[in-house]
Scaffold this motif. Structure first.
Motif, PDB file in Angstrom:
ATOM      1  N   ALA A 584       0.545  -0.972  -0.464  1.00 30.77           N
ATOM      2  CA  ALA A 584      -0.042  -0.370   0.105  1.00 30.77           C
ATOM      3  C   ALA A 584       0.912   1.535   0.257  1.00 30.77           C
ATOM      4  CB  ALA A 584      -1.214   0.019   1.076  1.00 30.77           C
ATOM      5  N   THR A 585       2.188   0.719  -0.301  1.00 31.14           N
ATOM      6  CA  THR A 585       2.600   2.409  -0.230  1.00 31.14           C
ATOM      7  C   THR A 585       3.377   2.747  -1.360  1.00 31.14           C
ATOM      8  OG1 THR A 585       5.213   1.461   0.989  1.00 31.14           O
ATOM      9  CG2 THR A 585       3.729   1.815   2.058  1.00 31.14           C
ATOM     10  N   ASP A 586       3.149   2.101  -2.199  1.00 33.87           N
ATOM     11  CA  ASP A 586       3.882   1.664  -3.962  1.00 33.87           C
ATOM     12  C   ASP A 586       2.774   2.626  -3.694  1.00 33.87           C
ATOM     13  OD1 ASP A 586       3.916   1.271  -6.375  1.00 33.87           O
ATOM     14  OD2 ASP A 586       4.209  -0.195  -6.109  1.00 33.87           O
ATOM     15  N   PRO A 587       2.926   3.773  -5.269  1.00 28.75           N
ATOM     16  CA  PRO A 587       1.610   4.650  -5.433  1.00 28.75           C
ATOM     17  C   PRO A 587       1.063   4.106  -6.318  1.00 28.75           C
ATOM     18  CG  PRO A 587       3.734   5.979  -5.497  1.00 28.75           C
ATOM     19  CD  PRO A 587       4.243   4.640  -4.757  1.00 28.75           C
ATOM     20  N   GLY A 588       1.386   3.107  -6.951  1.00 30.02           N
ATOM     21  CA  GLY A 588       1.055   2.518  -7.995  1.00 30.02           C
ATOM     22  C   GLY A 588      -0.258   1.531  -7.084  1.00 30.02           C
ATOM     23  N   PHE A 589       0.312   0.502  -5.881  1.00 33.92           N
ATOM     24  CA  PHE A 589      -1.256   0.152  -5.340  1.00 33.92           C
ATOM     25  C   PHE A 589      -2.018   1.050  -5.861  1.00 33.92           C
ATOM     26  CE2 PHE A 589      -3.745  -0.532  -1.610  1.00 33.92           C
ATOM     27  CZ  PHE A 589      -3.506  -2.066  -2.586  1.00 33.92           C
ATOM     28  N   TRP A 590      -2.326   2.256  -5.891  1.00 31.27           N
ATOM     29  CA  TRP A 590      -3.514   2.929  -5.497  1.00 31.27           C
ATOM     30  C   TRP A 590      -4.591   3.266  -6.748  1.00 31.27           C
ATOM     31  CZ3 TRP A 590      -5.480   2.377  -0.774  1.00 31.27           C
ATOM     32  CH2 TRP A 590      -5.089   2.476   0.288  1.00 31.27           C
ATOM     33  N   ARG A 591      -3.349   3.409  -7.368  1.00 27.68           N
ATOM     34  CA  ARG A 591      -3.917   3.697  -9.165  1.00 27.68           C
ATOM     35  C   ARG A 591      -4.495   1.751  -9.730  1.00 27.68           C
ATOM     36  NH1 ARG A 591       0.541   6.404  -9.866  1.00 27.68           N
ATOM     37  NH2 ARG A 591       1.891   4.961 -10.411  1.00 27.68           N
ATOM     38  N   LYS A 592      -3.314   1.037  -9.285  1.00 29.37           N
ATOM     39  CA  LYS A 592      -4.263  -0.316  -9.594  1.00 29.37           C
ATOM     40  C   LYS A 592      -5.985  -0.751  -9.344  1.00 29.37           C
ATOM     41  CE  LYS A 592      -1.247  -3.573  -9.081  1.00 29.37           C
ATOM     42  NZ  LYS A 592      -0.498  -5.085  -8.351  1.00 29.37           N
ATOM     43  N   GLY A 593      -6.000  -0.173  -7.308  1.00 32.54           N
ATOM     44  CA  GLY A 593      -7.696  -0.098  -7.476  1.00 32.54           C
ATOM     45  C   GLY A 593      -8.526   0.660  -8.310  1.00 32.54           C
ATOM     46  N   LEU A 594      -7.820   1.641  -8.295  1.00 32.97           N
ATOM     47  CA  LEU A 594      -9.274   2.773  -9.112  1.00 32.97           C
ATOM     48  C   LEU A 594      -9.364   2.273 -10.653  1.00 32.97           C
ATOM     49  CD1 LEU A 594      -7.689   6.202  -7.938  1.00 32.97           C
ATOM     50  CD2 LEU A 594      -9.645   4.825  -7.363  1.00 32.97           C
ATOM     51  N   ASP A 595      -8.030   1.908 -11.344  1.00 37.94           N
ATOM     52  CA  ASP A 595      -8.185   0.902 -12.706  1.00 37.94           C
ATOM     53  C   ASP A 595      -9.286   0.312 -13.076  1.00 37.94           C
ATOM     54  OD1 ASP A 595      -6.162   2.498 -13.622  1.00 37.94           O
ATOM     55  OD2 ASP A 595      -4.787   1.098 -13.409  1.00 37.94           O
ATOM     56  N   VAL A 596      -9.106  -0.815 -11.739  1.00 36.20           N
ATOM     57  CA  VAL A 596     -10.741  -1.945 -11.524  1.00 36.20           C
ATOM     58  C   VAL A 596     -11.851  -0.895 -11.870  1.00 36.20           C
ATOM     59  CG1 VAL A 596     -12.088  -3.740 -10.285  1.00 36.20           C
ATOM     60  CG2 VAL A 596      -9.699  -3.424 -10.038  1.00 36.20           C
ATOM     61  N   ILE A 597     -12.101  -0.034 -11.451  1.00 33.76           N
ATOM     62  CA  ILE A 597     -13.629   0.987 -11.895  1.00 33.76           C
ATOM     63  C   ILE A 597     -13.494   1.379 -12.888  1.00 33.76           C
ATOM     64  CG2 ILE A 597     -15.195   2.396 -10.289  1.00 33.76           C
ATOM     65  CD1 ILE A 597     -12.723   2.450  -8.051  1.00 33.76           C
ATOM     66  N   SER A 598     -12.487   2.232 -13.478  1.00 36.90           N
ATOM     67  CA  SER A 598     -12.388   2.590 -14.890  1.00 36.90           C
ATOM     68  C   SER A 598     -12.389   1.548 -15.636  1.00 36.90           C
ATOM     69  CB  SER A 598     -10.911   3.503 -14.943  1.00 36.90           C
ATOM     70  OG  SER A 598     -10.600   4.440 -16.014  1.00 36.90           O
ATOM     71  N   GLY A 599     -11.967   0.196 -15.325  1.00 38.06           N
ATOM     72  CA  GLY A 599     -12.605  -0.328 -15.739  1.00 38.06           C
ATOM     73  C   GLY A 599     -13.895  -1.166 -16.355  1.00 38.06           C
ATOM     74  N   LEU A 600     -13.659  -1.282 -15.314  1.00 36.29           N
ATOM     75  CA  LEU A 600     -15.673  -1.320 -15.385  1.00 36.29           C
ATOM     76  C   LEU A 600     -16.875  -0.408 -16.469  1.00 36.29           C
ATOM     77  CD1 LEU A 600     -16.716  -3.056 -11.599  1.00 36.29           C
ATOM     78  CD2 LEU A 600     -16.376  -4.507 -14.393  1.00 36.29           C
ATOM     79  N   ILE A 601     -16.036   0.668 -15.627  1.00 36.67           N
ATOM     80  CA  ILE A 601     -16.560   2.288 -16.523  1.00 36.67           C
ATOM     81  C   ILE A 601     -16.437   1.686 -18.488  1.00 36.67           C
ATOM     82  CG2 ILE A 601     -17.123   4.628 -17.063  1.00 36.67           C
ATOM     83  CD1 ILE A 601     -16.181   4.657 -13.931  1.00 36.67           C
ATOM     84  N   ASP A 602     -15.766   1.355 -18.401  1.00 40.09           N
ATOM     85  CA  ASP A 602     -14.758   1.377 -20.195  1.00 40.09           C
ATOM     86  C   ASP A 602     -15.648  -0.079 -20.408  1.00 40.09           C
ATOM     87  OD1 ASP A 602     -13.265   3.277 -19.572  1.00 40.09           O
ATOM     88  OD2 ASP A 602     -11.545   1.262 -19.712  1.00 40.09           O
ATOM     89  N   GLN A 603     -16.502  -0.780 -20.170  1.00 39.82           N
ATOM     90  CA  GLN A 603     -17.110  -1.865 -20.334  1.00 39.82           C
ATOM     91  C   GLN A 603     -18.099  -1.057 -20.964  1.00 39.82           C
ATOM     92  OE1 GLN A 603     -17.305  -5.586 -18.385  1.00 39.82           O
ATOM     93  NE2 GLN A 603     -15.518  -5.299 -17.543  1.00 39.82           N
ATOM     94  N   LEU A 604     -19.341  -0.329 -19.833  1.00 43.79           N
ATOM     95  CA  LEU A 604     -20.344   0.236 -19.686  1.00 43.79           C
ATOM     96  C   LEU A 604     -19.772   1.070 -20.771  1.00 43.79           C
ATOM     97  CD1 LEU A 604     -21.221   0.869 -16.337  1.00 43.79           C
ATOM     98  CD2 LEU A 604     -22.369  -0.168 -17.497  1.00 43.79           C
ATOM     99  N   GLU A 605     -18.967   2.067 -21.604  1.00 41.93           N
ATOM    100  CA  GLU A 605     -19.657   3.194 -22.006  1.00 41.93           C
ATOM    101  C   GLU A 605     -18.965   2.466 -23.461  1.00 41.93           C
ATOM    102  OE1 GLU A 605     -16.833   7.552 -21.916  1.00 41.93           O
ATOM    103  OE2 GLU A 605     -15.672   5.368 -22.329  1.00 41.93           O
ATOM    104  N   GLN A 606     -18.763   0.922 -23.899  1.00 35.20           N
ATOM    105  CA  GLN A 606     -17.834   0.573 -24.910  1.00 35.20           C
ATOM    106  C   GLN A 606     -19.654   0.041 -25.241  1.00 35.20           C
ATOM    107  OE1 GLN A 606     -14.903  -2.769 -24.505  1.00 35.20           O
ATOM    108  NE2 GLN A 606     -13.505  -0.927 -24.428  1.00 35.20           N
ATOM    109  N   GLU A 607     -20.760  -0.724 -24.481  1.00 37.12           N
ATOM    110  CA  GLU A 607     -21.509  -0.517 -24.915  1.00 37.12           C
ATOM    111  C   GLU A 607     -23.091  -0.514 -25.623  1.00 37.12           C
ATOM    112  OE1 GLU A 607     -22.354  -3.317 -22.067  1.00 37.12           O
ATOM    113  OE2 GLU A 607     -20.524  -4.861 -21.734  1.00 37.12           O
ATOM    114  N   GLY A 608     -22.560   1.383 -24.851  1.00 36.25           N
ATOM    115  CA  GLY A 608     -23.187   2.223 -24.799  1.00 36.25           C
ATOM    116  C   GLY A 608     -24.683   2.388 -24.034  1.00 36.25           C
TER     117      GLY A 608
END
Length: 608
Positions: A584-608
């Protein structure tokens, strides 16, 4: 109370869907603690514990630094036994009050118990203060002995507060005055909120019914409910603003005496996490607002056919898929199966809650509107409170609180009363992971593309509520407490801060009307546990990363996961996450968690 203030969604009562009496959400039975407020065992236990506490003080006060490791370990055992006895009584009164908040007898009982606990705790206060006055070299020698192995984690965490410890006399005054200061204001807030009502469809109903209607498919009904909430909060604004200002000032005085550098520092110390780690989390989430909440709610406005969303549209259901009610029995089975499919041992643990009267899930007047799992004491079991109205989000709340319950049982049985408590940053791990298991189980079973899309959108909204909204709450608290240092903050100014934070976090898709300015005042975390809220975002991002490890390497994961829960408060986040290759002290750790949410939004965006 570990994890007690976890927020629950408020939903319609499944009774309206024709559920039978046999399947109605249950009330709990607290008799495993005590039979009633008049149970003679309460006063008998109080008398015994008071005698033990006096004797403990007389025997050991002033002697701790001179004891051998074996003697000190024995003193710790004695101290834990007394604290556990006090915790049993305190748990009973708190649980009873939460389930019957507007009942005068329960209120009086809870207050009398709190006062008695404070009086008895005065005899024990010397213990932690005196331990913290022992020099590092002496304490290191004591804890190096195998006899003290059990108590090393407890001492490690206790020493975190050493730089902020005051004299014994001041510490005792602060503890005794808490009954008539912070605790009293907390009680006033709880009783006030539990008594508030709204008028819906010409009928007087609990405030929770209006919040429930904010998820209604009918926009007119949502708007009506939102305006009722705004009106009742505005009517009580003077009191709620006074409570908030008083508690913020009370905290400022205490923090100033102790020398904490900023208002959130005491919470971070209690969470065993550095200020810098929290700053990194908040900064990462703030930076991600545009690609998360701003993007999602712009999409949602289009789906709903609106140019702008009002605040009562935030939790509106998507059109095209009816949000069917789920009976209590079906909800339980969904959650049980999700846990059991992941790990039969965890499945058996959550099943114990379902076959025993350990859950208070009925949505009834006069009851706390939130949800929590209270660990009580290791030789009993946790209790869960929620309000089950039959919506899918209530099933997720059940999964969340059962995660807490399972965590509390595993840690309590393995570590005992004093070592089982988990910092808030890690206390949300099992609960959010349980939600993820339940969601994934439902998603995997769904074959209808429209329903799958609907479920993905609902999950994204839950994650935004957990990460974006809670970090925004934290940012609101930081600004409010900072301004309170310069004097009392008006209702208008608090509303301005609230609106500015909401605009910043939720984005340009929203048009916030002025009546939303009062919505900060119903959130109990600001009153009960200042700066608690970022723990939800911490837990969600952590679980996203953890779940990714599970998907990539499922073999042996459940065993490592259970070992993490069993550790309770004995390990810090670095040690707990190391077996999973996470830091959790690695800055990339938080981005990895946030990327999961962004990825789900990507799926919804692609489906329209």
């Amino acid at each position: 109370m570990n994890s007690m203030p976890s927020p629950a969604s408020i939903r319609f009562n499944p009774d309206t869907a024709g559920s039978s009496a046999a399947t109605k959400p249950p009330r709990w039975d607290l008799s495993d603690l005590y039979a009633s407020v008049s149970d003679p065992a309460v006063q008998a236990d109080f008398a015994a514990l008071e005698g033990q506490s006096k004797a403990f003080c007389e025997k050991w006060k002033g002697r701790l630094a001179s004891l051998s490791p074996a003697e000190l370990a024995g003193v710790f055992d004695e101290y834990e036994s007394i604290e556990q006895g006090l915790g049993r009584i305190g748990s009973f009164s708190q649980l009873l009050f939460a389930a019957h908040t507007t009942d005068a007898e329960c209120g009086r009982f809870a207050q009398s118990v709190q006062e008695r606990l404070t009086d008895i705790s005065a005899y024990l206060l010397f213990f932690s203060l005196e331990i913290n006055r022992i020099e590092d070299q002496t304490l290191d020698a004591l804890t190096a002995d195998p006899a003290m192995e059990k108590w090393r984690p407890y001492l490690r965490d206790l020493r975190v507060f050493r730089p902020y410890q005051l004299s014994d006399e001041v510490e005792q005054v602060l503890m005794e005055k808490s009954v008539t200061s912070r605790n009293a204001w907390n009680r006033l807030f709880d009783e006030t909120m539990a008594s508030l009502t709204v008028t819906l469809d010409g009928e007087i109903k609990p405030l929770g019914d209006a919040f429930n209607r904010l998820t209604d498919a009918d926009r007119t009904r949502r708007e009506e409910a939102a305006k009722q909430v705004s009106a009742v909060l505005a009517e009580n604004s003077r009191l709620l603003v006074m409570i908030t200002n008083t508690l913020a000032k009370d905290k400022s005085i205490s923090d100033g005496l102790r020398g904490y550098p900023r208002p959130a520092s005491s919470r971070n110390r209690a969470n065993m996490v550095e200020d810098e780690v929290v700053d990194a989390l908040v900064s990462a989430v703030d930076e991600a607002y545009p690609r998360l909440s701003h993007r999602y709610y712009a999409m949602k406005a289009k789906w709903l056919g609106l140019e702008k969303l009002e605040h009562w549209d935030r939790n509106a259901p998507l059109s095209g898929v009816p949000d069917a009610l789920i009976s209590w029995e079906d909800g339980k089975e969904i959650v049980r199966k999700a846990y059991a499919d992941f790990d039969p041992e965890l499945g058996a643990l959550v099943q114990r809650f379902m076959v025993n009267p350990w859950i208070d899930a009925a949505a009834v007047p006069g009851k706390s509107s939130g949800a929590f799992a209270h660990p009580t004491v290791p030789d009993v079991h946790p209790y869960i409170l929620m309000n089950y109205h039959g919506r899918p989000r209530d099933v997720m709340t059940l999964a969340h609180e059962l995660g807490h319950g399972a965590h509390q049982i595993l840690a309590g049985q393995k570590q005992g009363y004093l070592n089982s408590g988990t910092p808030l940053t890690l206390a949300e791990t099992a609960s959010v992971f349980g939600e993820m298991l339940t969601f994934q189980s439902l998603l995997d079973a769904e074959t209808d593309p429209k329903r799958r899309r609907h479920m993905l959108a609902a999950k994204v909204e839950d994650m935004l509520n957990t990460v974006v909204r809670q970090v925004a709450f934290y940012q609101f608290e930081v600004r409010l407490h900072d301004e309170r240092r310069n004097g009392e903050v008006s209702a208008e100014r608090i509303g301005e801060i609230w609106r500015e934070v909401q605009v910043h976090s939720l984005g340009p898709a929203f048009s916030f009307s002025p009546d939303y300015d009062a919505y900060w005042s119903y959130i109990p975390h600001f009153v009960h546990s200042p700066f608690y809220v970022y723990a939800y975002a911490f837990g969600d991002c952590l679980v996203n990363a953890l779940y990714g490890v599970y998907q990539e390497e499922p073999e042996g994961f459940a065993d490592r996961y259970r070992a993490m829960l069993e550790a309770g408060g004995t390990l810090r986040h670095q040690e707990l996450l190391a077996p999973f290759g996470l830091d959790a002290t690695d800055p990339g750790f938080w981005r990895k968690g946030l990327d999961v949410i962004s990825g789900l939004i990507d799926q919804l965006e692609q489906e329209g």
